[in-house]
Design an enzyme around this catalytic site. Structure first.
Site, PDB file in Angstrom:
ATOM      1  N   ASN A   1       0.877  -1.174   0.000  1.00 28.93           N
ATOM      2  CA  ASN A   1       0.000   0.000   0.000  1.00 28.93           C
ATOM      3  C   ASN A   1       0.912   1.220   0.000  1.00 28.93           C
ATOM      4  O   ASN A   1       1.468   1.584   1.026  1.00 28.93           O
ATOM      5  CB  ASN A   1      -0.887  -0.020   1.255  1.00 28.93           C
ATOM      6  CG  ASN A   1      -1.711   1.254   1.404  1.00 28.93           C
ATOM      7  OD1 ASN A   1      -1.760   2.077   0.477  1.00 28.93           O
ATOM      8  ND2 ASN A   1      -2.339   1.431   2.550  1.00 28.93           N
TER       9      ASN A   1
ATOM     10  N   LYS B   1       0.225   4.258  -0.323  1.00 30.18           N
ATOM     11  CA  LYS B   1      -0.392   5.476   0.226  1.00 30.18           C
ATOM     12  C   LYS B   1      -0.079   6.667  -0.690  1.00 30.18           C
ATOM     13  O   LYS B   1       0.077   6.470  -1.898  1.00 30.18           O
ATOM     14  CB  LYS B   1       0.073   5.704   1.667  1.00 30.18           C
ATOM     15  CG  LYS B   1      -0.134   4.440   2.519  1.00 30.18           C
ATOM     16  CD  LYS B   1      -0.069   4.672   3.994  1.00 30.18           C
ATOM     17  CE  LYS B   1      -0.265   3.348   4.716  1.00 30.18           C
ATOM     18  NZ  LYS B   1      -0.441   3.474   6.145  1.00 30.18           N
TER      19      LYS B   1
ATOM     20  N   HIS C   1      -9.729   1.389   4.382  1.00 32.49           N
ATOM     21  CA  HIS C   1      -8.495   1.582   5.148  1.00 32.49           C
ATOM     22  C   HIS C   1      -8.781   2.554   6.294  1.00 32.49           C
ATOM     23  O   HIS C   1      -9.569   3.488   6.138  1.00 32.49           O
ATOM     24  CB  HIS C   1      -7.392   2.146   4.242  1.00 32.49           C
ATOM     25  CG  HIS C   1      -6.055   2.124   4.903  1.00 32.49           C
ATOM     26  ND1 HIS C   1      -5.681   3.082   5.808  1.00 32.49           N
ATOM     27  CD2 HIS C   1      -5.030   1.249   4.833  1.00 32.49           C
ATOM     28  CE1 HIS C   1      -4.469   2.792   6.266  1.00 32.49           C
ATOM     29  NE2 HIS C   1      -4.051   1.685   5.677  1.00 32.49           N
TER      30      HIS C   1
ATOM     31  N   GLU D   1      -7.256   4.974   7.401  1.00 31.09           N
ATOM     32  CA  GLU D   1      -7.018   6.396   7.082  1.00 31.09           C
ATOM     33  C   GLU D   1      -8.201   6.979   6.309  1.00 31.09           C
ATOM     34  O   GLU D   1      -8.497   8.172   6.423  1.00 31.09           O
ATOM     35  CB  GLU D   1      -5.697   6.532   6.308  1.00 31.09           C
ATOM     36  CG  GLU D   1      -4.495   6.317   7.229  1.00 31.09           C
ATOM     37  CD  GLU D   1      -3.257   5.731   6.574  1.00 31.09           C
ATOM     38  OE1 GLU D   1      -3.158   5.764   5.337  1.00 31.09           O
ATOM     39  OE2 GLU D   1      -2.384   5.222   7.313  1.00 31.09           O
TER      40      GLU D   1
ATOM     41  N   GLU E   1      -6.002  -4.733  10.197  1.00 30.98           N
ATOM     42  CA  GLU E   1      -5.000  -3.700  10.428  1.00 30.98           C
ATOM     43  C   GLU E   1      -5.324  -2.942  11.714  1.00 30.98           C
ATOM     44  O   GLU E   1      -6.111  -1.987  11.693  1.00 30.98           O
ATOM     45  CB  GLU E   1      -4.975  -2.715   9.256  1.00 30.98           C
ATOM     46  CG  GLU E   1      -4.568  -3.335   7.938  1.00 30.98           C
ATOM     47  CD  GLU E   1      -3.882  -2.317   7.020  1.00 30.98           C
ATOM     48  OE1 GLU E   1      -2.796  -2.621   6.535  1.00 30.98           O
ATOM     49  OE2 GLU E   1      -4.418  -1.210   6.835  1.00 30.98           O
TER      50      GLU E   1
ATOM     51  N   GLY F   1       1.951   2.322  10.648  1.00 27.87           N
ATOM     52  CA  GLY F   1       2.932   3.394  10.513  1.00 27.87           C
ATOM     53  C   GLY F   1       3.619   3.776  11.809  1.00 27.87           C
ATOM     54  O   GLY F   1       4.313   4.798  11.876  1.00 27.87           O
TER      55      GLY F   1
ATOM     56  N   SER G   1       2.777  -2.097  10.387  1.00 26.15           N
ATOM     57  CA  SER G   1       4.210  -2.216  10.697  1.00 26.15           C
ATOM     58  C   SER G   1       4.759  -3.612  10.434  1.00 26.15           C
ATOM     59  O   SER G   1       5.681  -4.058  11.119  1.00 26.15           O
ATOM     60  CB  SER G   1       4.490  -1.776  12.138  1.00 26.15           C
ATOM     61  OG  SER G   1       4.148  -0.402  12.308  1.00 26.15           O
TER      62      SER G   1
HETATM   63  P1  PGA Z   1       2.460   0.286   7.613  1.00 30.33           P
HETATM   64  O1  PGA Z   1       1.033   0.534   6.892  1.00 30.33           O
HETATM   65  O2  PGA Z   1       2.986  -1.029   7.089  1.00 30.33           O
HETATM   66  O3  PGA Z   1       3.285   1.446   7.222  1.00 30.33           O
HETATM   67  O4  PGA Z   1       2.182   0.223   9.086  1.00 30.33           O
HETATM   68  C1  PGA Z   1       0.164  -0.527   6.612  1.00 30.33           C
HETATM   69  C2  PGA Z   1      -1.118   0.015   6.027  1.00 30.33           C
HETATM   70  O5  PGA Z   1      -1.580   1.065   6.470  1.00 30.33           O
HETATM   71  O6  PGA Z   1      -1.706  -0.600   5.115  1.00 30.33           O
END
Ligand code: PGA
Length: 247
Positions: A9, A11, A94, A96, A165, A171, A209
């Site tokens: 992903n 982003k 997601h 976000e 998630e 993140g 992460s």
């Molecule tokens: P990350 O993000 O691996 O940077 O924690 C995962 C995601 O949000 O899909």
């Protein structure tokens, strides 16, 4: 056993030059992966990335899809348009998007429906916040989020991919432990089994992460069928290491 699936992903990261570098690096090192691999890119780069990976072992995905079919929805991109441009996967729900764009469980379920209706596989994200985990609500939250998608999509749910998630792990560099993740994946698997006879074939990815160091441990868990990778998907070597850990 279900084939493992590693999806990046990206982003809101990238540029034509950076995408070129990242994808050519991945293609140079990927060989014949034993797992499915996809990159979910910013929609503006779909055409570029499609040109770079069409016919390779990396599939093309995006990070969102409109809940509407077509028409007067300024700025939106429909599932049919994505399909038309060679997209195979779309992340929906997601955290976000839920957090910054107010996407509700119902909106997320409709987005999954739109994607499925156009032959795009939705990667449906669910996950609890830290406050919800600390209040002992993890199970209730992820079940509520998934229930909306099951309710709207009926027997078609065997066609989707689910991603657990935990919001507190995204993140932050603080991944869920393999045991914590497996525990929630088992809950989701049970819920899917109650809704579909094909539930054992539905890939449930872990995201939050996941990196080159912890991927093997997470991917060894019984109900963890892959990963949705943010930060580590932007680094050629790290993403390749995670793909290798999924074989
Ligand atoms: P990350 O993000 O691996 O940077 O924690 C995962 C995601 O949000 O899909």
């Amino acid at each position: 056993m279900t084939q493992k699936f590693i999806a990046g992903n990206w982003k809101m990261n990238g540029s034509t030059a950076a995408n070129d570098l990242l994808l050519s690096g991945l293609l140079a090192g990927i060989g014949q992966p034993a797992c499915q691999v996809a990159v979910c890119v910013p929609s503006i780069y779909v055409a570029q990335c499609h040109g770079l990976i069409a016919g390779t072992s990396i599939s093309l995905g995006v990070q969102d899809v409109s809940q509407h079919e077509s028409g007067a929805y300024t700025g939106e991109i429909s599932a049919a348009m994505l399909k038309d441009c060679g997209v195979r996967f779309a992340i929906v729900g997601h955290s976000e998007r839920r957090q910054y764009h107010g996407e509700t469980d119902t909106v997320v379920a409709t987005k999954a429906q739109r994607a499925l209706g156009c032959g795009i596989t939705p990667i449906v994200c669910v996950g609890e916040t830290l406050a919800e985990r600390e209040a002992g609500q993890t199970e209730a939250v992820v079940k509520r989020q998934l229930a909306a998608v099951i309710h709207a999509n009926g027997h078609c749910i065997s066609e989707l991919v689910v991603a657990y998630e935990p919001v507190w792990a995204i993140g932050t560099g603080r991944s869920a432990t393999a045991e914590q993740a497996q525990q929630v994946h088992a809950v989701l698997r049970t819920q899917l089994r109650a809704a579909s006879s094909k539930a054992d074939g539905i890939q449930i990815l872990y995201g939050g992460s996941m990196n080159a160091a912890n991927a093997k441990d997470l991917l060894a868990q019984q109900d963890i069928d892959g990963g949705l990778i943010g930060g580590a998907a932007l680094k050629v070597q790290d993403f390749l290491t995670i793909i290798a850990a999924a074989q």
